[in-house]
Motif scaffolding. Structure first.
Motif, PDB file in Angstrom:
ATOM      1  N   ASN A  66       0.811  -1.226   0.000  1.00  0.00           N
ATOM      2  CA  ASN A  66       0.000   0.000   0.000  1.00  0.00           C
ATOM      3  C   ASN A  66       0.840   1.269   0.000  1.00  0.00           C
ATOM      4  O   ASN A  66       0.302   2.369  -0.106  1.00  0.00           O
ATOM      5  N   LYS A  67       2.162   1.130   0.149  1.00  0.00           N
ATOM      6  CA  LYS A  67       3.026   2.311   0.185  1.00  0.00           C
ATOM      7  C   LYS A  67       3.038   2.994  -1.175  1.00  0.00           C
ATOM      8  O   LYS A  67       3.222   2.371  -2.212  1.00  0.00           O
ATOM      9  N   ARG A  68       2.849   4.305  -1.169  1.00  0.00           N
ATOM     10  CA  ARG A  68       2.802   5.063  -2.422  1.00  0.00           C
ATOM     11  C   ARG A  68       4.162   5.696  -2.708  1.00  0.00           C
ATOM     12  O   ARG A  68       4.800   6.256  -1.825  1.00  0.00           O
ATOM     13  N   TYR A  69       4.600   5.592  -3.959  1.00  0.00           N
ATOM     14  CA  TYR A  69       5.872   6.170  -4.400  1.00  0.00           C
ATOM     15  C   TYR A  69       5.581   7.262  -5.426  1.00  0.00           C
ATOM     16  O   TYR A  69       4.871   7.019  -6.411  1.00  0.00           O
ATOM     17  N   ASP A  70       6.157   8.440  -5.198  1.00  0.00           N
ATOM     18  CA  ASP A  70       5.926   9.550  -6.121  1.00  0.00           C
ATOM     19  C   ASP A  70       6.409   9.214  -7.530  1.00  0.00           C
ATOM     20  O   ASP A  70       5.773   9.586  -8.529  1.00  0.00           O
ATOM     21  N   GLU A  71       7.562   8.529  -7.613  1.00  0.00           N
ATOM     22  CA  GLU A  71       8.107   8.226  -8.936  1.00  0.00           C
ATOM     23  C   GLU A  71       7.263   7.213  -9.705  1.00  0.00           C
ATOM     24  O   GLU A  71       7.371   7.095 -10.930  1.00  0.00           O
ATOM     25  N   LEU A  72       6.415   6.466  -8.995  1.00  0.00           N
ATOM     26  CA  LEU A  72       5.516   5.528  -9.650  1.00  0.00           C
ATOM     27  C   LEU A  72       4.161   6.157  -9.958  1.00  0.00           C
ATOM     28  O   LEU A  72       3.457   5.731 -10.870  1.00  0.00           O
ATOM     29  N   GLY A  73       3.781   7.127  -9.154  1.00  0.00           N
ATOM     30  CA  GLY A  73       2.469   7.739  -9.309  1.00  0.00           C
ATOM     31  C   GLY A  73       1.346   6.835  -8.845  1.00  0.00           C
ATOM     32  O   GLY A  73       0.182   7.055  -9.191  1.00  0.00           O
ATOM     33  N   MET A  74       1.695   5.835  -8.053  1.00  0.00           N
ATOM     34  CA  MET A  74       0.715   4.855  -7.560  1.00  0.00           C
ATOM     35  C   MET A  74       1.346   4.076  -6.429  1.00  0.00           C
ATOM     36  O   MET A  74       2.514   4.302  -6.084  1.00  0.00           O
ATOM     37  N   SER A  75       0.597   3.159  -5.855  1.00  0.00           N
ATOM     38  CA  SER A  75       1.149   2.342  -4.782  1.00  0.00           C
ATOM     39  C   SER A  75       2.076   1.276  -5.359  1.00  0.00           C
ATOM     40  O   SER A  75       2.016   0.946  -6.555  1.00  0.00           O
ATOM     41  N   LEU A  76       2.918   0.724  -4.488  1.00  0.00           N
ATOM     42  CA  LEU A  76       3.815  -0.339  -4.906  1.00  0.00           C
ATOM     43  C   LEU A  76       3.022  -1.526  -5.446  1.00  0.00           C
ATOM     44  O   LEU A  76       3.363  -2.093  -6.491  1.00  0.00           O
ATOM     45  N   GLY A  77       1.955  -1.897  -4.751  1.00  0.00           N
ATOM     46  CA  GLY A  77       1.158  -3.035  -5.185  1.00  0.00           C
ATOM     47  C   GLY A  77       0.550  -2.819  -6.556  1.00  0.00           C
ATOM     48  O   GLY A  77       0.539  -3.735  -7.394  1.00  0.00           O
ATOM     49  N   GLU A  78       0.047  -1.631  -6.818  1.00  0.00           N
ATOM     50  CA  GLU A  78      -0.551  -1.331  -8.122  1.00  0.00           C
ATOM     51  C   GLU A  78       0.489  -1.434  -9.228  1.00  0.00           C
ATOM     52  O   GLU A  78       0.211  -1.955 -10.315  1.00  0.00           O
ATOM     53  N   ALA A  79       1.698  -0.930  -8.950  1.00  0.00           N
ATOM     54  CA  ALA A  79       2.763  -0.974  -9.953  1.00  0.00           C
ATOM     55  C   ALA A  79       3.194  -2.410 -10.233  1.00  0.00           C
ATOM     56  O   ALA A  79       3.414  -2.796 -11.386  1.00  0.00           O
ATOM     57  N   LEU A  80       3.316  -3.209  -9.177  1.00  0.00           N
ATOM     58  CA  LEU A  80       3.767  -4.586  -9.349  1.00  0.00           C
ATOM     59  C   LEU A  80       2.715  -5.458 -10.035  1.00  0.00           C
ATOM     60  O   LEU A  80       3.051  -6.385 -10.770  1.00  0.00           O
ATOM     61  N   LEU A  81       1.447  -5.149  -9.798  1.00  0.00           N
ATOM     62  CA  LEU A  81       0.376  -5.956 -10.375  1.00  0.00           C
ATOM     63  C   LEU A  81       0.014  -5.527 -11.802  1.00  0.00           C
ATOM     64  O   LEU A  81      -0.800  -6.181 -12.458  1.00  0.00           O
ATOM     65  N   ALA A  82       0.633  -4.449 -12.295  1.00  0.00           N
ATOM     66  CA  ALA A  82       0.353  -4.023 -13.671  1.00  0.00           C
ATOM     67  C   ALA A  82       0.544  -5.195 -14.624  1.00  0.00           C
ATOM     68  O   ALA A  82       1.560  -5.884 -14.575  1.00  0.00           O
ATOM     69  N   PRO A  83      -0.424  -5.464 -15.490  1.00  0.00           N
ATOM     70  CA  PRO A  83      -0.338  -6.664 -16.334  1.00  0.00           C
ATOM     71  C   PRO A  83       0.758  -6.586 -17.386  1.00  0.00           C
ATOM     72  O   PRO A  83       1.141  -5.501 -17.844  1.00  0.00           O
ATOM     73  N   THR A  84       1.248  -7.739 -17.754  1.00  0.00           N
ATOM     74  CA  THR A  84       2.267  -7.875 -18.792  1.00  0.00           C
ATOM     75  C   THR A  84       1.752  -7.308 -20.110  1.00  0.00           C
ATOM     76  O   THR A  84       0.620  -7.565 -20.517  1.00  0.00           O
ATOM     77  N   LYS A  85       2.587  -6.539 -20.779  1.00  0.00           N
ATOM     78  CA  LYS A  85       2.194  -5.967 -22.066  1.00  0.00           C
ATOM     79  C   LYS A  85       2.153  -7.071 -23.127  1.00  0.00           C
ATOM     80  O   LYS A  85       3.025  -7.934 -23.182  1.00  0.00           O
TER      81      LYS A  85
END
Length: 346
Positions: A211-230
């Protein structure tokens, strides 16, 4: 199937009626993938697909299979199940286009501790979305309820894709020559590889860091990691239709060091500019948090480049233009030289 039920089987942990309910819920998602050639509907013993071989005087089938891996652990923790199906499709179809094949059909396999119809339908919605992105049919699948084998709130997801290519258009890595150029296509993030290391770095099961939010990601760590494979199928096929692509590398587990040499013949090596290839912020965070050596990063993750096309120098700029016109972020990241097969990062 209204008369099909077994109280004894249900007492043992398997509810066949839940399976029927799941099938009914997923039908709307499967319908999105329908294409000419699809025969019948889901629910039979096998999926039928009529091949259109026009333009393929010597057709060759190409198949690939893969799963999502321990990225699923994040889906469990975040209780978000509608994107991992995209990962499952991507890992299969991105592999078969490396041979020059167009994906035609896909099958999924879901094994779970308890069949919760709404959750299963959510998973399949992602599979269907992946099939739409890849331009192939979701031709069938299997849901296996396995109490005592999986925890009730967990599941595994795997898939199988079949494509076709004319024999004359199968990519031949032996055609790669010194002076050829590597065109890299940007990834959407970690994709579906290296998650055993990711989970260890962030200790995700224990400290709630997702749930930790990172400014450089613009989202939470979990959201960034769960982003689906292109899914790269349509843009890469667009390049293949207009230019001669000599070889393709899908950057999956093993990163640059394992996957790029798979696309090279003996006596050829790839020289890659780290600065030109660039990295995504998520990888900087992983490396810094885990204190991971740079070589290990490039030997585990895609680092921001999910697919690499090898083309002649004269075709490089046109390949970049085609990919960018198809919505991808592509650029030249290196070149081929003579030498021991492998890669050099500089």
């Amino acid at each position: 199937m209204e008369n099909s039920y077994s109280d004894s089987y249900k007492a043992a942990g398997v509810d066949v009626t839940a399976g029927y309910r799941a099938v009914e819920l997923m039908k709307q998602h499967v319908a999105r993938t329908a294409l000419p050639g699809l025969l019948g509907d889901i629910g039979g013993f096998g999926g039928l697909f009529e091949l259109d071989l026009s333009g393929m005087p010597h057709p060759v089938l190409c198949a690939g299979t893969d799963g999502v891996g321990t990225k699923l652990k994040l889906a469990f923790l975040m209780d978000k199940h509608d994107t991992v199906g995209i990962d499952c499709v991507a890992m299969c179809v991105n592999d078969i286009i490396c041979c020059g094949a167009k994906p035609l059909l896909f099958l999924d396999y879901i094994a779970c501790g308890k069949n919760l119809p709404e959750k299963i339908a959510s998973i399949v919605s992602g599979v269907a979305e992946g099939c739409v992105q890849a331009g192939c049919v979701l031709n069938g699948g299997e849901t296996a309820e396995m109490p005592g084998f999986y925890p009730e709130d967990e599941y595994d997801l795997a898939g199988f894709a079949v494509g076709a290519v004319d024999k004359s258009r199968i990519l031949d890595k032996n055609s790669v020559a010194a002076g050829d150029v590597l065109v890299g296509i940007r990834s959407s993030g970690v994709h579906s590889n290296g998650f055993s290391l990711v989970r260890k770095v962030f200790d995700v099961e224990n400290n709630g860091g997702l749930n930790k939010r990172y400014d450089e990601l613009g989202m939470s760590l979990g959201e960034a990691l769960l982003a689906p494979t292109k899914i790269y199928v349509k843009p890469v096929l667009a390049v293949m239709e207009q230019l001669t692509v000599k070889s393709v590398s899908h950057i999956t587990g093993g990163g640059f060091y394992e996957n790029i040499p798979r696309a090279l013949p003996e006596g050829k090596r790839a020289k890659i500019s780290k600065k030109t290839a660039g990295t995504l912020p998520i990888f900087d965070i992983i490396q810094k948090t885990g204190k991971i050596p740079e070589r290990d990063m490039y030997n585990t993750f895609n680092m921001g480049t999910g697919m690499i096309l090898i083309v002649g120098k004269q075709d490089a700029q046109k390949a970049v233009e085609i990919l960018n016109a198809n919505g991808e972020d592509a650029h030249v990241i290196g070149f081929i030289e003579n030498g021991e097969k492998g890669i050099e990062l500089c």
